[in-house]
Each structure stands twice: as structure tokens, then as C-alpha cells.
Design a protein around this motif. Structure first.
Motif, PDB file in Angstrom:
ATOM      1  N   UNK A 180      72.464  11.422  23.150  1.00 29.37           N
ATOM      2  CA  UNK A 180      73.352  10.810  24.123  1.00 29.37           C
ATOM      3  C   UNK A 180      73.323   9.300  23.922  1.00 29.37           C
ATOM      4  N   UNK A 181      74.324   8.626  24.466  1.00 25.86           N
ATOM      5  CA  UNK A 181      74.328   7.167  24.475  1.00 25.86           C
ATOM      6  C   UNK A 181      74.288   6.741  25.941  1.00 25.86           C
ATOM      7  N   UNK A 182      73.972   5.480  26.229  1.00 23.51           N
ATOM      8  CA  UNK A 182      73.884   5.077  27.644  1.00 23.51           C
ATOM      9  C   UNK A 182      75.269   4.859  28.253  1.00 23.51           C
ATOM     10  N   UNK A 183      76.098   5.873  28.177  1.00 27.06           N
ATOM     11  CA  UNK A 183      77.452   5.787  28.738  1.00 27.06           C
ATOM     12  C   UNK A 183      77.680   7.004  29.627  1.00 27.06           C
ATOM     13  N   UNK A 184      78.473   6.833  30.679  1.00 27.03           N
ATOM     14  CA  UNK A 184      78.603   7.899  31.675  1.00 27.03           C
ATOM     15  C   UNK A 184      79.124   9.206  31.065  1.00 27.03           C
ATOM     16  N   UNK A 185      80.135   9.111  30.193  1.00 26.27           N
ATOM     17  CA  UNK A 185      80.718  10.334  29.633  1.00 26.27           C
ATOM     18  C   UNK A 185      79.713  11.067  28.753  1.00 26.27           C
ATOM     19  N   UNK A 200      74.608   5.966  40.014  1.00 26.94           N
ATOM     20  CA  UNK A 200      74.991   6.638  41.260  1.00 26.94           C
ATOM     21  C   UNK A 200      76.138   7.618  41.045  1.00 26.94           C
ATOM     22  N   UNK A 201      77.116   7.187  40.256  1.00 22.71           N
ATOM     23  CA  UNK A 201      78.251   8.079  40.003  1.00 22.71           C
ATOM     24  C   UNK A 201      77.801   9.316  39.243  1.00 22.71           C
ATOM     25  N   UNK A 202      76.906   9.102  38.276  1.00 22.60           N
ATOM     26  CA  UNK A 202      76.425  10.248  37.500  1.00 22.60           C
ATOM     27  C   UNK A 202      75.595  11.191  38.359  1.00 22.60           C
ATOM     28  N   UNK A 203      74.789  10.628  39.263  1.00 19.13           N
ATOM     29  CA  UNK A 203      73.975  11.478  40.132  1.00 19.13           C
ATOM     30  C   UNK A 203      74.851  12.476  40.879  1.00 19.13           C
ATOM     31  N   UNK A 204      75.946  11.973  41.440  1.00 16.17           N
ATOM     32  CA  UNK A 204      76.833  12.853  42.205  1.00 16.17           C
ATOM     33  C   UNK A 204      77.535  13.854  41.291  1.00 16.17           C
ATOM     34  N   UNK A 205      78.061  13.355  40.177  1.00 12.65           N
ATOM     35  CA  UNK A 205      78.878  14.226  39.330  1.00 12.65           C
ATOM     36  C   UNK A 205      78.015  15.283  38.637  1.00 12.65           C
ATOM     37  N   UNK A 206      76.780  14.923  38.260  1.00  9.25           N
ATOM     38  CA  UNK A 206      75.904  15.911  37.621  1.00  9.25           C
ATOM     39  C   UNK A 206      75.479  16.976  38.631  1.00  9.25           C
TER      40      UNK A 206
END
Lengths: 269, 108
Positions: free
Chosen positions: A142-147, B23-29
Motif C-alpha cells: 500500500x502507499x500512504x494514500x486513502x484509496x 478519520x475518513x478512512x476509519x469510517x469508510x473501512x
């Protein structure tokens, strides 16, 4: 018996193929016999990153159809003793092979190799199914990016359903200066989110691109670069050695404590 | 009415992009793992608050409501701070406008 490891990520473009090429070379440098399988049918690139594209004659499809033997399809990397590539077909789609056929090929290779690394295509469809079918261990890139983090989590979930024996995480393209500025997810953040043990952190480096331009894996270049050292460390950790993580952040006390916890070395347990 | 409570309760309101990403990832995951969408979580939160408000005077501004994952197990946690118990539960008509009573107390 060989260890069969799939390198996967969900999202494309995070560095799976680059890591497969370099990690395979680094493991072979440790004196192991390594076979790299390109499972990305239709979009094969592992040969290109290894600089072996001119030497591909047969592919895994020719082996399955019986047009050539397995030995004949394997491309030997002359620069690295013990390193071989089994190329994917470029003119076929991901449906050209079944998970069972992949398992058969890997089983035939197992007696001859210490490590079999499978470069998984992006996505979670048929190509992914084929790539993970024969693997006992998985390295998630993974990379430190949201996707990339979200897709990695999805893949971890799927691998857990498939009862993968070992799942470990590689964080690629970390930019420490951005993490320090609070403008990039830190390795700690990613570990918090994904809850998968860490096996490597590779810093972002433009030399990764120049090495791919030349078709020479970065781990072959002299003197060692930081990303090459990071990959060599992953090879050693896979091989059971305890290697501390590179100090990319300058001060890494929190991170190291976290890593120790993930590997069960915590003192307060 | 309760829309965006999770956002408001984010102590890092004007946070860095790193914190926002986390924070966004916490919710979406959490939603990905539980197989539900964030909209459904918001709706569920509003409904739970509505039910609890019938019996307790809860401090909506201090409540925390999140789906959290721990060691890859997912759980729903709701912390609803109670301001005071409502003494007149029995006498509360079934069609009582719950939120109105809360508003009234505020004005008193």
C-alpha cells in the motif's frame, strides 16, 4: 519445499511489480533460488522492470497448452544467480487461466525453488483469484494514500476469507518530510487502520523510476540506495532474520514501539 | 437535525490532511468491513438517539457514535452522556414530541 508468496494490493500503480522484481532479486542475492511468476495476463510488466523483455519467448499459457515445457518458458536472469521469471501472456485476458491451472504450475515449480513470488494484477477479480490460488503467504503493498489503504483493507478481508496463512504489509512510497508536516498518513496511522503486521517501509525515491527506465532492479545498483536497502531488509525478514526498520523519520520511537508490539516483542506483555 | 455529528465531534475540526485522511478512512473501512454504507450509519445513529431520547435526556453535543474496528473485529459503540433521567416516562404520551421536551428544558 518452496515458500509461495503473492504480492498484491487491490489498487493499481502502488508498486507491486517494482517490489516483486526487486524483492525477488534481493532474495536471490541471499543465495536462494527464486522464481517470479507474472500473473498479470494481458498487462504484463514484470519482464520489463527486470529488463528481460527481449528474452521472453514462451509464456505460462504456452506451458498450460502444452506447447512448451515449463523449463523452456522460464527466463533466467543472468545478472542474478538463482533468479528466474515465468512470464505472463500479453495477448490474452485474465480468463485465459484458471486457479487450478495456476496451482498445478506452482506445484511443478516447488521442488526446484526456495521462493516462488507471484506478481498479482490490480483488482479483485479473476486475475486476483488466479494469483492468490497457489499462495500460502501474502505481502500487501500500500502507499500512504486513502484509496490505496482502502483497497488494501478490502484485499486483506478477501485473503482472510481464503485463509491465507500469513499476511504482511509493505508501505511503499513513504515521504517522511510530508509525514512530518502532517500532510501524509504515517506508517503508524496505516497500521492502526489495517491491523496487519508490517514487514517493510520503502521511501519514495525517483531512482526507482530511473532504474525501471533502464530495466535494472534498484537492488542491483552500487552503492546501495535507501529504497534498495529497505527492500533488501524485507528479503532478510522474509528469510527469518530480525532486521530493524530503517530510520526514515529521524525520530521513530513511537513507530518502533508499535512495530515491536505488532511482532509481539513488547516488554510489557 | 443530528446530521454531521460525527464531523462536529471530530476533535481535530480544522485538522491537517493527515488527520482528515485517517478519520475518513476509519469510517469508510468500518463501513466496508461491516458491509453498510455511511449514510445508513448516520440514519441508524439518528434513530437510536431518537429512541434513547424518549427515556433519557442525553447530551447530543457530547455524544460519540462510531463503528470501530479492533484487531479486525468490528463493533458499534455509542456513548450517550446523560444529562438527567426523565421522571415522567409513564405519563409520556406515545406521540410525544421528544425533542420538543428537551428544547423546553433548555429554555427553563
Amino acid at each position: 519445499m518452496s515458500r509461495v508468496i503473492v504480492i498484491t494490493s487491490g489498487k493499481g500503480g502502488v508498486g507491486k511489480t517494482t517490489i516483486t522484481a526487486n524483492l525477488g532479486t534481493a532474495i536471490a542475492q541471499l543465495g536462494k533460488r527464486v522464481c517470479l511468476i507474472d500473473a498479470d495476463f494481458g498487462l504484463r510488466n514484470l519482464d520489463l522492470l527486470l529488463g528481460l523483455e527481449q528474452r521472453v519467448v514462451y509464456t505460462i499459457i504456452d506451458v498450460i497448452s502444452g506447447e512448451c515445457t515449463l523449463e523452456k518458458a522460464m527466463v533466467k536472469d543472468k545478472r542474478t544467480e538463482g533468479l528466474f521469471l515465468l512470464p505472463a501472456a500479453q495477448n490474452r485476458t485474465k480468463d485465459a487461466i484458471t486457479p487450478e491451472q495456476m496451482k498445478e504450475i506452482v506445484e511443478k515449480l516447488m521442488p526446484s525453488f526456495d521462493y516462488i513470488l507471484i506478481d498479482c494484477p490490480a483488482g479483485i477479480e479473476m486475475g486476483f483469484r488466479n494469483a492468490i490460488a497457489a499462495a500460502k503467504e501474502a505481502l500487501i503493498v500500500t502507499t500512504p494514500e486513502v484509496a490505496a489503504v482502502r483497497d488494501a483493507d478490502r484485499v486483506v478481508g478477501l485473503l482472510e476469507c481464503e485463509r491465507m496463512e500469513s499476511i504482511r504489509l509493505i508501505v511503499n512510497r513513504l515521504r517522511p518530510e510530508m509525514v512530518k508536516m502532517d500532510e501524509m498518513l504515517s506508517v503508524e496511522d496505516i497500521l492502526d487502520l489495517l491491523v496487519v503486521p508490517l514487514i517493510g517501509i520503502i521511501p519514495d525515491d525517483k531512482r526507482v523510476i530511473t532504474s525501471s527506465n533502464k530495466g535494472e532492479p534498484l537492488v542491483l545498483s552500487n552503492p546501495d540506495t535507501l529504497p534498495a536497502m529497505a527492500i533488501k531488509n524485507i528479503a532478510k525478514r522474509l528469510n527469518g532474520m530480525e532486521v530493524p526498520f530503517l530510520d526514515l523519520m529521524g525520530t521513530q520511537e513511537g513507530l518502533l514501539a508499535k512495530i515491536r508490539r505488532f511482532f509481539g516483542f513488547s516488554n510489557d506483555k | 437535525m443530528f446530521k454531521g455529528i460525527v464531523g462536529e465531534f471530530n476533535p481535530w475540526g480544522g485538522a491537517s490532511s493527515r488527520i482528515k485522511a485517517k478519520n475518513r478512512l476509519e469510517l469508510v473501512l468500518s463501513c466496508d468491513r461491516a458491509g453498510i454504507n455511511p449514510e445508513a450509519v448516520n440514519k441508524m445513529r439518528d434513530e437510536i438517539v431518537e429512541v434513547v431520547s424518549r427515556y433519557l435526556d442525553i447530551d447530543i453535543e457530547k455524544m460519540e457514535f462510531c463503528i470501530k474496528s479492533n484487531e479486525r473485529n468490528t463493533s458499534l459503540s455509542a456513548i450517550l452522556p446523560i444529562r438527567k433521567f426523565k421522571r415522567v416516562i409513564e405519563s409520556l404520551p406515545s406521540d410525544s414530541p421528544v425533542f420538543q421536551s428537551r428544547e423546553e428544558e433548555k429554555h427553563n
